[in-house]
Design a protein around this motif. Structure first.
Motif, PDB file in Angstrom:
ATOM      1  N   GLU A  86       0.838  -1.205   0.000  1.00 19.02           N
ATOM      2  CA  GLU A  86       0.000   0.000   0.000  1.00 19.02           C
ATOM      3  C   GLU A  86       0.872   1.255   0.000  1.00 19.02           C
ATOM      4  N   TRP A  87       1.935   1.250   0.792  1.00 16.96           N
ATOM      5  CA  TRP A  87       2.785   2.438   0.898  1.00 16.96           C
ATOM      6  C   TRP A  87       3.732   2.570  -0.289  1.00 16.96           C
ATOM      7  N   LEU A  88       4.338   1.464  -0.723  1.00 18.72           N
ATOM      8  CA  LEU A  88       5.252   1.552  -1.860  1.00 18.72           C
ATOM      9  C   LEU A  88       4.512   1.903  -3.148  1.00 18.72           C
ATOM     10  N   THR A  89       3.247   1.477  -3.241  1.00 16.83           N
ATOM     11  CA  THR A  89       2.442   1.866  -4.403  1.00 16.83           C
ATOM     12  C   THR A  89       2.218   3.374  -4.422  1.00 16.83           C
ATOM     13  N   LYS A  90       2.077   3.985  -3.254  1.00 20.47           N
ATOM     14  CA  LYS A  90       1.924   5.439  -3.192  1.00 20.47           C
ATOM     15  C   LYS A  90       3.158   6.132  -3.755  1.00 20.47           C
ATOM     16  N   TYR A  91       4.333   5.586  -3.434  1.00 20.18           N
ATOM     17  CA  TYR A  91       5.570   6.146  -3.985  1.00 20.18           C
ATOM     18  C   TYR A  91       5.542   6.100  -5.512  1.00 20.18           C
ATOM     19  N   GLU A  92       5.237   4.941  -6.091  1.00 21.27           N
ATOM     20  CA  GLU A  92       5.235   4.829  -7.547  1.00 21.27           C
ATOM     21  C   GLU A  92       4.141   5.683  -8.174  1.00 21.27           C
ATOM     22  N   GLN A  93       2.998   5.767  -7.537  1.00 19.60           N
ATOM     23  CA  GLN A  93       1.910   6.571  -8.088  1.00 19.60           C
ATOM     24  C   GLN A  93       2.256   8.055  -8.124  1.00 19.60           C
ATOM     25  N   GLN A  94       3.105   8.491  -7.210  1.00 20.41           N
ATOM     26  CA  GLN A  94       3.527   9.890  -7.217  1.00 20.41           C
ATOM     27  C   GLN A  94       4.679  10.137  -8.188  1.00 20.41           C
ATOM     28  N   ARG A  95       5.636   9.216  -8.219  1.00 27.94           N
ATOM     29  CA  ARG A  95       6.853   9.496  -8.963  1.00 27.94           C
ATOM     30  C   ARG A  95       6.790   9.110 -10.446  1.00 27.94           C
ATOM     31  N   ARG A  96       6.112   8.029 -10.796  1.00 25.46           N
ATOM     32  CA  ARG A  96       6.098   7.638 -12.210  1.00 25.46           C
ATOM     33  C   ARG A  96       5.504   8.735 -13.102  1.00 25.46           C
ATOM     34  N   PRO A  97       4.335   9.307 -12.783  1.00 23.42           N
ATOM     35  CA  PRO A  97       3.817  10.372 -13.641  1.00 23.42           C
ATOM     36  C   PRO A  97       4.729  11.589 -13.710  1.00 23.42           C
ATOM     37  N   ALA A  98       5.335  11.951 -12.580  1.00 26.57           N
ATOM     38  CA  ALA A  98       6.217  13.118 -12.567  1.00 26.57           C
ATOM     39  C   ALA A  98       7.449  12.880 -13.433  1.00 26.57           C
ATOM     40  N   ASN A  99       8.036  11.701 -13.334  1.00 25.76           N
ATOM     41  CA  ASN A  99       9.213  11.390 -14.153  1.00 25.76           C
ATOM     42  C   ASN A  99       8.837  11.305 -15.622  1.00 25.76           C
ATOM     43  N   ARG A 100       7.669  10.749 -15.896  1.00 22.91           N
ATOM     44  CA  ARG A 100       7.210  10.657 -17.278  1.00 22.91           C
ATOM     45  C   ARG A 100       7.012  12.049 -17.873  1.00 22.91           C
ATOM     46  N   ARG A 101       6.483  12.989 -17.087  1.00 23.20           N
ATOM     47  CA  ARG A 101       6.293  14.349 -17.593  1.00 23.20           C
ATOM     48  C   ARG A 101       7.610  14.969 -18.023  1.00 23.20           C
ATOM     49  N   MET A 102       8.672  14.783 -17.205  1.00 25.88           N
ATOM     50  CA  MET A 102       9.962  15.366 -17.578  1.00 25.88           C
ATOM     51  C   MET A 102      10.539  14.673 -18.801  1.00 25.88           C
ATOM     52  N   MET A 103      10.343  13.355 -18.927  1.00 23.10           N
ATOM     53  CA  MET A 103      10.758  12.655 -20.141  1.00 23.10           C
ATOM     54  C   MET A 103      10.082  13.263 -21.366  1.00 23.10           C
TER      55      MET A 103
ATOM     56  N   GLN B  10       0.559  18.405 -24.593  1.00 23.88           N
ATOM     57  CA  GLN B  10      -0.148  17.946 -25.789  1.00 23.88           C
ATOM     58  C   GLN B  10       0.819  17.526 -26.892  1.00 23.88           C
ATOM     59  N   LEU B  11       1.893  18.305 -27.074  1.00 23.79           N
ATOM     60  CA  LEU B  11       2.907  17.943 -28.070  1.00 23.79           C
ATOM     61  C   LEU B  11       3.575  16.628 -27.701  1.00 23.79           C
ATOM     62  N   ALA B  12       3.918  16.487 -26.434  1.00 22.93           N
ATOM     63  CA  ALA B  12       4.664  15.309 -25.986  1.00 22.93           C
ATOM     64  C   ALA B  12       3.854  14.037 -26.139  1.00 22.93           C
ATOM     65  N   GLU B  13       2.551  14.115 -25.883  1.00 18.79           N
ATOM     66  CA  GLU B  13       1.716  12.923 -25.958  1.00 18.79           C
ATOM     67  C   GLU B  13       1.703  12.328 -27.370  1.00 18.79           C
ATOM     68  N   ARG B  14       2.035  13.135 -28.374  1.00 21.16           N
ATOM     69  CA  ARG B  14       2.008  12.682 -29.764  1.00 21.16           C
ATOM     70  C   ARG B  14       3.353  12.137 -30.227  1.00 21.16           C
ATOM     71  N   LEU B  15       4.371  12.185 -29.380  1.00 22.65           N
ATOM     72  CA  LEU B  15       5.690  11.728 -29.786  1.00 22.65           C
ATOM     73  C   LEU B  15       5.750  10.192 -29.781  1.00 22.65           C
ATOM     74  N   PRO B  16       6.602   9.624 -30.663  1.00 22.46           N
ATOM     75  CA  PRO B  16       6.717   8.160 -30.697  1.00 22.46           C
ATOM     76  C   PRO B  16       7.281   7.607 -29.399  1.00 22.46           C
ATOM     77  N   GLY B  17       6.712   6.488 -28.950  1.00 25.04           N
ATOM     78  CA  GLY B  17       7.244   5.805 -27.774  1.00 25.04           C
ATOM     79  C   GLY B  17       6.697   6.290 -26.449  1.00 25.04           C
ATOM     80  N   MET B  18       5.927   7.402 -26.456  1.00 23.95           N
ATOM     81  CA  MET B  18       5.454   7.947 -25.176  1.00 23.95           C
ATOM     82  C   MET B  18       4.364   7.089 -24.539  1.00 23.95           C
ATOM     83  N   LYS B  19       3.575   6.420 -25.350  1.00 25.99           N
ATOM     84  CA  LYS B  19       2.462   5.646 -24.811  1.00 25.99           C
ATOM     85  C   LYS B  19       2.930   4.506 -23.914  1.00 25.99           C
ATOM     86  N   GLN B  20       4.141   3.986 -24.176  1.00 26.54           N
ATOM     87  CA  GLN B  20       4.594   2.811 -23.438  1.00 26.54           C
ATOM     88  C   GLN B  20       5.288   3.160 -22.138  1.00 26.54           C
ATOM     89  N   LEU B  21       5.565   4.441 -21.872  1.00 26.97           N
ATOM     90  CA  LEU B  21       6.310   4.810 -20.676  1.00 26.97           C
ATOM     91  C   LEU B  21       5.469   4.627 -19.418  1.00 26.97           C
TER      92      LEU B  21
END
Length: 428
Positions: free
Chosen positions: A345-362, A417-428
């Protein structure tokens, strides 16, 4: 003989050592394992070729760990402005001003003294290593690596190459992009290798320390200037980054320093000061990589072990520090709730916070990579329109600056919006 800890952190680089310091200060029994030994800083030596642009958010975190004052006492160079412009030639190049759409992010527009600091990696690592080592709750295991990992239901254990066994509730992989912990835990990655590589050159130039870091974008990749400290005799140190094809960088590395200096002075924007000396040079491939999960039972990943991004703006370590800060907060909350430190439950909270944030910077870094690293006329028009809009709209420009500084977590809508259209972004 088996030694017992609450947490074993593998990798005492900047992110791993920061996490060990934060957890150790919170009273957790921490083992910190690393292949290397403690880094050393000698102020009489030239700067480390590896530097990072630490954001204001990272500064706050390092200050909370009580290591930032010690880093400033060694060497850290503040920058108050960050400039970006397009250097691609086009049919109207001879008729229009050279930088029609240059964008400058200025700390004064954000009521801040600076946007961040350029700091040598060995300074950051030494300050954090020393801080962790000074804590009674942290035990260091230098010059060692993990040879075996047990990821059990009720406990975890690692065996080091020298035979030492460490038992714990949670193992943290902070051991970089080629993470051995990630591999031992059976966590896969998605990976995209960029066509470019990056060459880093440590130089001296004539003039005082500058308060601006800039990137000029060329079809073959950006060329960047990062200011460092004064060198004496009216000269200053800087770090240059040249992104280009592997073949071009191999040619540049084959040149002697005099010939390389001439190539740099000719190929970089005219804003580059007059160079007087090349101290060191190195090149490395660049890739975007993301672990398919950050958590597997009693193993959790942070920093480059979890994600690597295009190093265009030097944001990698800032993301790693955000991981460390988030994970130590989650672990403290798990303990306060009387839970196992590896409670899903707690480690999932970590991933739920960090994965989207890291994906945004990617996504942000890939927008810049795909938009600027080409000669396609429509994209050339689009990027200049984009830079022109950013220049004309201070509110939008300042939102981007706050995001890069780690002050604002929200990605500006147009970039998203631009980033969502880039190749490979859907799989991150």
């Amino acid at each position: 003989m088996t030694q017992a800890f609450d947490i074993v952190i593998v990798g005492a680089g900047m992110v791993g050592a920061a996490l060990a310091t934060g957890l150790g200060r919170s009273g957790f029994r921490v083992a910190l394992v690393d292949r290397g030994s403690a880094p050393e800083f000698d102020p009489s030596l030239p700067p480390d070729i590896r530097v990072s642009a630490l954001s204001a958010g990272s500064e706050r975190y390092l200050n909370d760990l009580d290591v930032w004052p010690g880093m400033l006492a060694m060497r850290a160079t503040p920058y108050a402005r960050l400039a970006v412009w397009d250097e691609t030639r086009h049919p109207l190049s001879n008729l229009l001003p050279r930088k029609v759409a240059d964008v400058v992010f200025d700390a004064s527009n954000l009521s801040a003294r600076h946007l961040g600091h350029i700091v040598e990696n060995r300074i950051t690592q030494q300050a954090l290593w020393n801080s962790a080592a000074a804590l009674n709750s942290v035990s260091l295991f230098p010059d060692n690596a993990v040879s075996h990992l047990e990821n059990g239901d009720h406990h975890a254990a690692v065996t080091l190459e020298d035979g030492t066994e460490l038992e714990c509730q949670l193992v943290v992989g902070a051991d970089g992009a080629a993470s051995g912990v990630r591999e031992l835990a059976g966590i896969g990655v998605t990976k995209d290798q960029y066509q470019q590589q990056a060459m880093v050159i440590s130089v001296r130039y004539q003039g005082p320390v500058e308060d601006i870091t800039w990137q000029g974008f060329y079809p073959s990749g950006p060329r960047a200037f990062l200011p460092l400290h004064a060198a004496g005799n009216g000269e200053s140190w800087a770090s240059l980054v040249w992104y280009d094809s592997p073949e071009q960088l191999a040619h540049l590395k084959s040149l002697d320093n005099r010939a390389l200096m001439a190539e740099i002075q000719n190929a970089f924007p005219p804003e580059l000061p007059l160079l007087t000396h090349i101290e060191a040079k190195a090149s490395f491939p660049i890739a975007r990589q993301h672990a398919k999960t950050y958590v597997n039972n009693r193993v959790v990943l942070v920093g480059d072990a979890a994600h690597t991004i295009n190093p265009l703006a030097g944001q990698g370590v800032n993301l790693g520090f955000q991981d460390a800060h988030c994970l130590q907060t989650v672990i403290r909350e798990a303990k306060r709730a009387g839970c196992d430190l590896a409670d899903p439950e707690w480690l999932t909270k970590y991933e739920q916070q960090r994965r989207p944030a890291n994906r945004r910077m990617m996504m942000v870094m890939d927008v810049f990579y795909h938009l600027f690293s080409n000669r396609t006329p429509p994209l050339h028009l689009l990027r200049n329109l984009g830079l022109g809009a950013a220049k004309a709209m201070p509110f939008a420009r300042n939102r981007v600056a706050k995001y890069a500084m780690g002050i604002d977590d929200e990605l500006p809508p147009l970039i998203r919006q631009l980033a969502e259209r880039l190749p490979g972004m859907k799989q991150l």
